[in-house]
Motif scaffolding. Structure first.
Motif, mmCIF file in Angstrom:
data_model
loop_
_atom_site.group_PDB
_atom_site.id
_atom_site.type_symbol
_atom_site.label_atom_id
_atom_site.label_comp_id
_atom_site.label_asym_id
_atom_site.label_seq_id
_atom_site.Cartn_x
_atom_site.Cartn_y
_atom_site.Cartn_z
ATOM 1 N N GLU A 138 40.833 25.708 38.186
ATOM 2 C CA GLU A 138 42.274 25.844 38.253
ATOM 3 C C GLU A 138 42.878 26.807 39.267
ATOM 4 O O GLU A 138 42.281 27.477 39.966
ATOM 5 C CB GLU A 138 42.608 26.508 36.912
ATOM 6 C CG GLU A 138 42.175 25.950 35.695
ATOM 7 C CD GLU A 138 42.487 26.762 34.446
ATOM 8 O OE1 GLU A 138 42.116 27.903 34.573
ATOM 9 O OE2 GLU A 138 42.597 26.013 33.263
ATOM 10 N N SER B 271 46.907 28.342 40.917
ATOM 11 C CA SER B 271 48.260 28.760 40.640
ATOM 12 C C SER B 271 49.055 28.777 41.949
ATOM 13 O O SER B 271 48.613 28.593 43.056
ATOM 14 C CB SER B 271 48.443 30.247 39.838
ATOM 15 O OG SER B 271 48.270 31.195 41.365
ATOM 16 N N SER C 253 43.281 29.827 44.438
ATOM 17 C CA SER C 253 42.490 29.926 43.129
ATOM 18 C C SER C 253 42.407 31.097 42.405
ATOM 19 O O SER C 253 42.618 32.186 42.951
ATOM 20 C CB SER C 253 41.101 29.224 43.326
ATOM 21 O OG SER C 253 40.298 30.223 44.250
ATOM 22 N N ARG C 254 41.404 31.531 41.390
ATOM 23 C CA ARG C 254 41.470 32.729 40.339
ATOM 24 C C ARG C 254 40.605 33.527 41.322
ATOM 25 O O ARG C 254 40.661 34.465 41.372
ATOM 26 C CB ARG C 254 40.772 32.297 39.064
ATOM 27 C CG ARG C 254 40.248 33.586 38.580
ATOM 28 C CD ARG C 254 41.394 34.270 38.013
ATOM 29 N NE ARG C 254 41.185 35.590 37.422
ATOM 30 C CZ ARG C 254 40.899 36.785 37.937
ATOM 31 N NH1 ARG C 254 41.073 36.862 39.210
ATOM 32 N NH2 ARG C 254 40.968 37.844 37.228
ATOM 33 N N VAL D 254 48.142 26.512 36.727
ATOM 34 C CA VAL D 254 48.325 27.302 35.510
ATOM 35 C C VAL D 254 49.435 28.233 35.443
ATOM 36 O O VAL D 254 49.946 28.681 34.288
ATOM 37 C CB VAL D 254 47.227 28.038 35.081
ATOM 38 C CG1 VAL D 254 45.722 27.220 35.058
ATOM 39 C CG2 VAL D 254 46.754 29.268 36.284
ATOM 40 N N GLN E 24 41.068 43.348 41.583
ATOM 41 C CA GLN E 24 40.519 42.121 40.795
ATOM 42 C C GLN E 24 39.405 41.640 41.958
ATOM 43 O O GLN E 24 38.406 41.190 41.426
ATOM 44 C CB GLN E 24 41.557 41.256 40.644
ATOM 45 C CG GLN E 24 42.551 41.616 39.607
ATOM 46 C CD GLN E 24 41.778 41.331 38.196
ATOM 47 O OE1 GLN E 24 41.164 40.234 37.918
ATOM 48 N NE2 GLN E 24 42.271 42.205 37.378
ATOM 49 N N ILE F 74 47.413 35.885 41.343
ATOM 50 C CA ILE F 74 46.515 35.716 40.406
ATOM 51 C C ILE F 74 47.142 36.413 39.079
ATOM 52 O O ILE F 74 46.377 36.299 38.084
ATOM 53 C CB ILE F 74 45.170 36.668 40.735
ATOM 54 C CG1 ILE F 74 45.527 38.102 41.064
ATOM 55 C CG2 ILE F 74 44.250 35.940 41.732
ATOM 56 C CD1 ILE F 74 44.500 39.036 41.455
ATOM 57 N N TRP G 286 46.685 34.571 35.599
ATOM 58 C CA TRP G 286 45.164 34.724 34.842
ATOM 59 C C TRP G 286 45.093 36.276 34.363
ATOM 60 O O TRP G 286 44.602 36.390 33.172
ATOM 61 C CB TRP G 286 44.044 34.694 35.829
ATOM 62 C CG TRP G 286 43.778 33.168 36.081
ATOM 63 C CD1 TRP G 286 43.527 32.115 35.551
ATOM 64 C CD2 TRP G 286 44.069 32.502 37.571
ATOM 65 N NE1 TRP G 286 43.244 30.914 36.030
ATOM 66 C CE2 TRP G 286 43.966 31.121 37.354
ATOM 67 C CE3 TRP G 286 44.816 33.014 38.798
ATOM 68 C CZ2 TRP G 286 44.013 29.920 38.509
ATOM 69 C CZ3 TRP G 286 45.083 32.181 39.660
ATOM 70 C CH2 TRP G 286 44.551 30.621 39.524
ATOM 71 N N ILE H 50 46.863 34.236 30.676
ATOM 72 C CA ILE H 50 45.921 33.304 30.023
ATOM 73 C C ILE H 50 44.436 33.947 30.236
ATOM 74 O O ILE H 50 44.078 34.426 31.053
ATOM 75 C CB ILE H 50 45.839 31.901 30.747
ATOM 76 C CG1 ILE H 50 45.954 32.139 32.219
ATOM 77 C CG2 ILE H 50 47.329 31.062 30.565
ATOM 78 C CD1 ILE H 50 45.976 30.739 33.065
ATOM 79 N N ASP H 51 43.784 33.507 28.920
ATOM 80 C CA ASP H 51 42.405 34.161 28.896
ATOM 81 C C ASP H 51 41.550 32.877 29.266
ATOM 82 O O ASP H 51 41.270 32.013 28.207
ATOM 83 C CB ASP H 51 42.229 34.533 27.467
ATOM 84 C CG ASP H 51 40.862 35.457 27.360
ATOM 85 O OD1 ASP H 51 40.329 35.734 28.506
ATOM 86 O OD2 ASP H 51 40.524 35.715 26.498
ATOM 87 N N VAL H 52 41.131 32.761 30.680
ATOM 88 C CA VAL H 52 40.097 31.628 30.810
ATOM 89 C C VAL H 52 38.994 31.922 31.360
ATOM 90 O O VAL H 52 38.695 33.202 31.875
ATOM 91 C CB VAL H 52 40.835 30.588 31.541
ATOM 92 C CG1 VAL H 52 42.042 29.888 30.905
ATOM 93 C CG2 VAL H 52 41.484 31.405 32.738
ATOM 94 N N VAL I 245 36.600 32.005 34.106
ATOM 95 C CA VAL I 245 36.848 31.362 35.680
ATOM 96 C C VAL I 245 35.550 31.190 36.196
ATOM 97 O O VAL I 245 35.709 30.909 37.497
ATOM 98 C CB VAL I 245 37.640 32.564 36.609
ATOM 99 C CG1 VAL I 245 39.046 32.846 35.862
ATOM 100 C CG2 VAL I 245 36.793 33.758 36.655
#
Ligand SMILES: [Zn+2]
Length: 329
Positions: A2, A4, A20-21, A64, A123, A316, A319, A323-325, A327
């Motif tokens: 995913e 953003s 990306s995340r 996302v 992060q 980021i 995320w 949204i709780d994904v 990664v």
């Protein structure tokens, strides 16, 4: 995987990309910040979002959300720019999320630019898994972001953590914020160049150092980078200016440590291109200042994510907040 859309709005340029995340920058574009009205900036942001959404579609990358970092006081909950900065014209009172939401279905997050820098480092950078940290960006000004108990500190209306405007001298020079002797007037790139020009103005030895006599006649050529070059070559006047910058920064940092009890301070921004010796000097200086039980355990580190940190931090947000994904897939 995913992705953003990240957008980093600064006084001179707007960087945007698909990220990306994990912070990989798939595509990055840089634009000059429009200087006409807020509408010209909004128009550019709409174009950026449209074009990056199209790119993601043709390249079959799943988006996302959209994360924006911008200078100024930001109402994070409402997605609104309350009052901007002197560096971006007319960037006040903009209901940015409401406006942009009319053009996209993606969720939009809007945060202060130095807050997203702190978020990026916490992060993905120097402050991974650190719950209490302070991030300082030493560039044109001195920006600050505070993460306390794992959360960004925003204050009552998005104006918290203006750490560049901690005063280190109540009789000091006027800052462009209206206060006096702020750490920003000593330890920003602009502040370092200003102090050097003042030293040159007062320099009176006609038989003296050739560099100093030259720059005395050409004050416009004095930049913080030049001051560091002269400092590294052992020029006494530059050494004095750099010492003042480090001293002011160290006093401000100790005040921050006393106030927030962080376990880590992360230093980034253009001034830090100087490297590790600058950070080592700050470590030595704060080693003899303040409350030992608070100051001694604090790690001082340089930012790890480099010039794209603001863009990555902006990107980021979907995320981190929305949204709780998983990664790792
Ligand atoms: Zn100030």
């Amino acid at each position: 995987m995913e992705y953003s859309i990240g957008i980093d709005i600064g006084g001179t340029k707007i960087a945007a990309g698909i990220i990306s995340r994990e912070g990989s920058v798939l595509i990055k574009k840089v634009f000059s910040t429009p200087q006409e009205t807020k509408n010209s900036i909004i128009q550019l942001l709409e174009n950026i979002i449209f074009s990056l959404t199209e790119t993601a579609r043709t390249e079959e990358k799943k988006l996302v959300g959209i994360g924006i970092g911008t200078a100024g006081q930001i109402d994070f909950e409402k997605g609104k720019v309350l009052s901007g900065t002197a560096n971006i014209r007319d960037w006040n009172n903009v209901a940015l999320r409401d406006i942009l939401s009319k053009k996209t279905d993606l969720p939009i997050y809007i945060e202060n630019d130095v807050n997203v820098l702190a978020l990026a480092e916490q992060q993905l950078g120097a402050g991974r898994n650190v719950e209490n940290l302070i991030c300082l960006a030493l560039g044109t000004g001195v920006g600050g972001g505070v993460i306390t108990g794992g959360e960004l500190l925003r204050g009552a209306w998005g104006g918290g953590a203006e750490l560049g405007h901690i005063t280190v001298n109540m009789n000091g020079p006027l800052c462009n914020c209206g206060f006096q002797g702020c750490v920003e007037v000593y330890s920003s790139g602009t502040g370092i160049a200003r102090m050097m020009r003042e030293e040159l103005d007062a320099y009176r030895d006609s038989e003296g150092n050739n560099d100093l006599l030259y720059y005395q006649k050409h004050p416009k050529e004095v930049t913080s980078r030049l001051v560091f070059e002269l400092n590294n070559a052992g020029n006494e006047v530059a050494v004095k200016v750099v010492e003042t910058a480090i001293n002011a920064l160290s006093y401000a940092i100790v005040s921050m440590i006393h106030t927030f009890n962080p376990s880590m301070i992360i230093l980034g921004g253009g001034v830090l291109h100087e490297g590790e010796w600058f950070i080592q000097k700050v470590r030595e200086r704060i080693g003899i200042l303040g409350i030992r039980s608070l100051v001694d355990p604090v790690e001082i580190k340089s930012a790890q994510l480099g010039d794209d940190a603001g863009l990555i931090g902006a990107a980021i947000q979907p995320w981190v907040y929305g949204i709780d994904v998983d990664v790792t897939n």
